[in-house]
Design a protein around this motif. Structure first.
Motif, short mmCIF file in Angstrom:
data_model
loop_
_atom_site.label_atom_id
_atom_site.label_comp_id
_atom_site.label_asym_id
_atom_site.label_seq_id
_atom_site.Cartn_x
_atom_site.Cartn_y
_atom_site.Cartn_z
N SER A 56 0.84 -1.19 0.00
CA SER A 56 0.00 0.00 0.00
C SER A 56 0.88 1.24 0.00
CB SER A 56 -0.89 -0.03 1.25
OG SER A 56 -1.27 1.27 1.62
N GLY A 58 0.35 5.07 0.79
CA GLY A 58 -0.62 6.02 1.32
C GLY A 58 -0.06 7.42 1.42
N LYS A 59 -0.85 8.26 2.00
CA LYS A 59 -0.48 9.66 2.17
C LYS A 59 0.62 9.78 3.21
CE LYS A 59 -4.04 11.92 3.35
NZ LYS A 59 -4.21 12.79 4.48
N ALA A 61 2.15 7.00 4.93
CA ALA A 61 3.09 5.88 5.07
C ALA A 61 2.93 4.92 3.90
CB ALA A 61 2.83 5.15 6.38
N VAL A 63 3.34 0.73 3.09
CA VAL A 63 3.49 -0.57 3.75
C VAL A 63 4.05 -1.55 2.72
CG1 VAL A 63 2.28 -2.46 4.91
CG2 VAL A 63 1.57 -0.08 5.32
N ALA A 80 5.25 -7.44 7.58
CA ALA A 80 4.84 -6.18 6.95
C ALA A 80 5.68 -5.07 7.56
CB ALA A 80 3.35 -5.93 7.21
N LYS A 82 5.89 -0.95 7.86
CA LYS A 82 5.27 0.35 7.62
C LYS A 82 6.34 1.42 7.73
CE LYS A 82 1.21 3.09 8.89
NZ LYS A 82 -0.11 3.04 9.56
N PRO A 139 -2.01 -6.65 13.89
CA PRO A 139 -0.66 -7.15 13.61
C PRO A 139 0.21 -7.04 14.87
CG PRO A 139 -1.16 -5.17 12.29
CD PRO A 139 -2.32 -5.42 13.18
N MET A 151 6.11 -5.39 11.53
CA MET A 151 5.03 -6.07 12.26
C MET A 151 4.66 -7.38 11.57
SD MET A 151 1.91 -3.53 11.17
CE MET A 151 2.18 -2.54 9.70
N GLU A 152 3.84 -8.11 12.27
CA GLU A 152 3.30 -9.35 11.73
C GLU A 152 2.54 -9.05 10.44
OE1 GLU A 152 -0.05 -12.62 13.19
OE2 GLU A 152 0.43 -10.91 14.43
N LEU A 154 -0.44 -9.69 8.05
CA LEU A 154 -1.79 -10.25 8.08
C LEU A 154 -2.16 -10.66 6.66
CD1 LEU A 154 -3.59 -7.71 10.44
CD2 LEU A 154 -2.58 -9.92 11.02
N ARG A 164 -9.04 -5.33 3.07
CA ARG A 164 -9.71 -4.41 3.98
C ARG A 164 -11.17 -4.82 4.05
NH1 ARG A 164 -8.19 1.12 1.04
NH2 ARG A 164 -9.39 0.01 -0.54
N ASN A 208 -9.64 0.76 7.71
CA ASN A 208 -8.58 0.45 8.68
C ASN A 208 -8.90 -0.81 9.48
OD1 ASN A 208 -6.65 2.37 8.07
ND2 ASN A 208 -7.71 3.95 9.26
N ILE A 219 -6.13 -2.22 12.33
CA ILE A 219 -4.81 -1.69 11.93
C ILE A 219 -4.82 -0.16 12.02
CG2 ILE A 219 -4.33 -3.63 10.37
CD1 ILE A 219 -4.89 -1.60 8.03
N ASP A 220 -3.65 0.41 11.74
CA ASP A 220 -3.51 1.85 11.60
C ASP A 220 -3.89 2.61 12.87
OD1 ASP A 220 -2.86 4.17 10.34
OD2 ASP A 220 -4.43 4.09 8.83
P1 ATP Z 1 -3.10 5.35 4.05
O1 ATP Z 1 -2.44 6.69 4.09
O2 ATP Z 1 -3.33 4.75 2.71
O3 ATP Z 1 -4.39 5.35 4.87
P2 ATP Z 1 -1.91 4.31 6.26
O4 ATP Z 1 -0.83 5.21 6.60
O5 ATP Z 1 -3.25 4.59 6.84
O6 ATP Z 1 -2.07 4.34 4.74
P3 ATP Z 1 -2.26 1.60 7.16
O7 ATP Z 1 -3.73 1.85 7.12
O8 ATP Z 1 -1.67 1.17 8.46
O9 ATP Z 1 -1.43 2.83 6.61
O10 ATP Z 1 -1.90 0.48 6.10
C1 ATP Z 1 -2.20 0.68 4.75
C2 ATP Z 1 -2.61 -0.63 4.09
O11 ATP Z 1 -1.55 -1.57 4.16
C3 ATP Z 1 -3.78 -1.31 4.78
O12 ATP Z 1 -5.00 -0.88 4.25
C4 ATP Z 1 -3.54 -2.77 4.50
O13 ATP Z 1 -4.09 -3.11 3.25
C5 ATP Z 1 -2.03 -2.86 4.41
N1 ATP Z 1 -1.47 -3.34 5.69
C6 ATP Z 1 -1.12 -2.59 6.75
N2 ATP Z 1 -0.62 -3.33 7.75
C7 ATP Z 1 -0.63 -4.61 7.30
C8 ATP Z 1 -0.22 -5.87 7.86
N3 ATP Z 1 0.29 -5.96 9.08
N4 ATP Z 1 -0.39 -6.98 7.11
C9 ATP Z 1 -0.91 -6.90 5.86
N5 ATP Z 1 -1.30 -5.75 5.28
C10 ATP Z 1 -1.17 -4.62 5.98
#
Ligand code: ATP
Ligand code: MN
Length: 266
Positions: A56, A58-59, A61, A63, A80, A82, A139, A151-152, A154, A164, A208, A219-220
């Motif tokens: 992923s 994102g804005k 972070a 992953v 995983a 982040k 996780p 982290m673990e 998932l 999700r 999330n 998560i998150d």
């Molecule tokens: P965004 O800015 O896109 O919202 P974020 O900073 O919110 O990203 P997270 O929501 O923690 O970051 O993770 C983004 C995506 O990464 C999750 O929607 C999920 O699909 C995937 N992800 C995060 N942690 C894990 C994990 N431990 N195992 C598998 N996939 C994960």
């Protein structure tokens, strides 16, 4: 600040091996020097073996998937990672979560961006530890170094992350019951989060939460706040509103938001 492209998945294992272009494109990561050093250090310490492409972007972070090949030749373990972005703009919005957080009073220096990012990652790490200790499916947090959190993973053995909740496809005769049960499950999680972890998620939504086999995974949690944060109850109402709207749209006969609030906090 040198942003360099490297193929981290080949750093350790197969130096110089050529992959086809499409394959390379997905594994080429744009990471700064500092981040690469942290990842290489983790590889050298045997915490990881390979870092793969982004799960992923994102804005705030990215992953990434990663694998550890244990030295005892037991089965590979997925991880995983982040990696929080250190760009300044991203962090403006975080202020309202940090301000009023007594755990972060000492370290919060809004002028120092790198320090703020580190705090943010630390916050997620500690919050995940609390959830995990409370038996909430999430996780398991494993290693934290500056803005890099391992982290673990998932997902399944092949390296596919669980979807999700937003993207989950429930199947079977009893889909309606399943949705209802997931709603109830989530209310229980929110209550435990509040009562046992003393936390409010503060960004809870179908985006999330991961789903697999009738189980929800939270998560998150980097923005999650202590329940005595001055805006904690406001954030809680927002979380309840989000998940109520979502489950209502999925056809669940939801409880009144006030009743949910009372259930979680009482
Ligand atoms: P965004 O800015 O896109 O919202 P974020 O900073 O919110 O990203 P997270 O929501 O923690 O970051 O993770 C983004 C995506 O990464 C999750 O929607 C999920 O699909 C995937 N992800 C995060 N942690 C894990 C994990 N431990 N195992 C598998 N996939 C994960
Ligand atoms: Mn997210």
């Amino acid at each position: 600040k040198h942003a360099a492209k490297i193929r981290l998945d080949t750093v350790k294992q197969d130096h110089g091996r050529e992959k086809d272009k499409a394959d390379r494109a997905t594994s080429e990561l744009v990471l700064d020097q500092r981040t690469r050093m942290i990842l290489l250090q983790m590889i050298n310490r045997g915490l990881l073996s390979e870092v793969h492409g982004a799960i992923s972007t994102g804005k705030e972070a990215n992953v990434y998937g990663a694998v550890l090949f244990p030295t005892d030749e037991s089965a590979p373990v997925q991880r995983a990672i982040k990696i929080y972005k250190t760009a300044i703009l991203v962090f403006k919005d975080r202020e309202r979560y940090i301000t009023g957080e007594h755990r972060f009073k000492a370290g919060a220096d809004k002028g120092n961006n790198r320090k703020m990012v580190k705090l943010w990652a630390e916050k997620e790490f500690r919050n995940l530890r609390r959830l995990h200790a409370a038996g909430i499916a999430c996780p398991e947090p494993l290693v934290l170094k500056l803005h890099v959190l391992v982290m673990e993973f998932l997902g399944d053995r092949r390296g596919y992350a669980f979807p999700r909740l937003r993207d989950a496809r429930l199947t079977g005769e009893d889909v309606e019951d399943q949705w209802r049960n997931l709603y109830i499950q989530l209310l229980g999680i929110m209550r435990r989060l509040y009562q046992v972890c003393s936390l409010v998620h503060a960004d809870l939504s179908e985006y999330n939460i991961l789903y697999n086999d009738k189980q929800l995974y939270i998560i998150d949690v980097s923005q999650s706040v202590e329940h005595d944060h001055p805006r904690a109850l406001e954030f809680l109402r927002m979380d309840i509103k989000n998940i109520s709207g979502y489950f209502r749209r999925e056809g669940v006969n939801i409880l009144a938001e006030r009743a949910v609030f009372n259930f979680i906090t009482a």
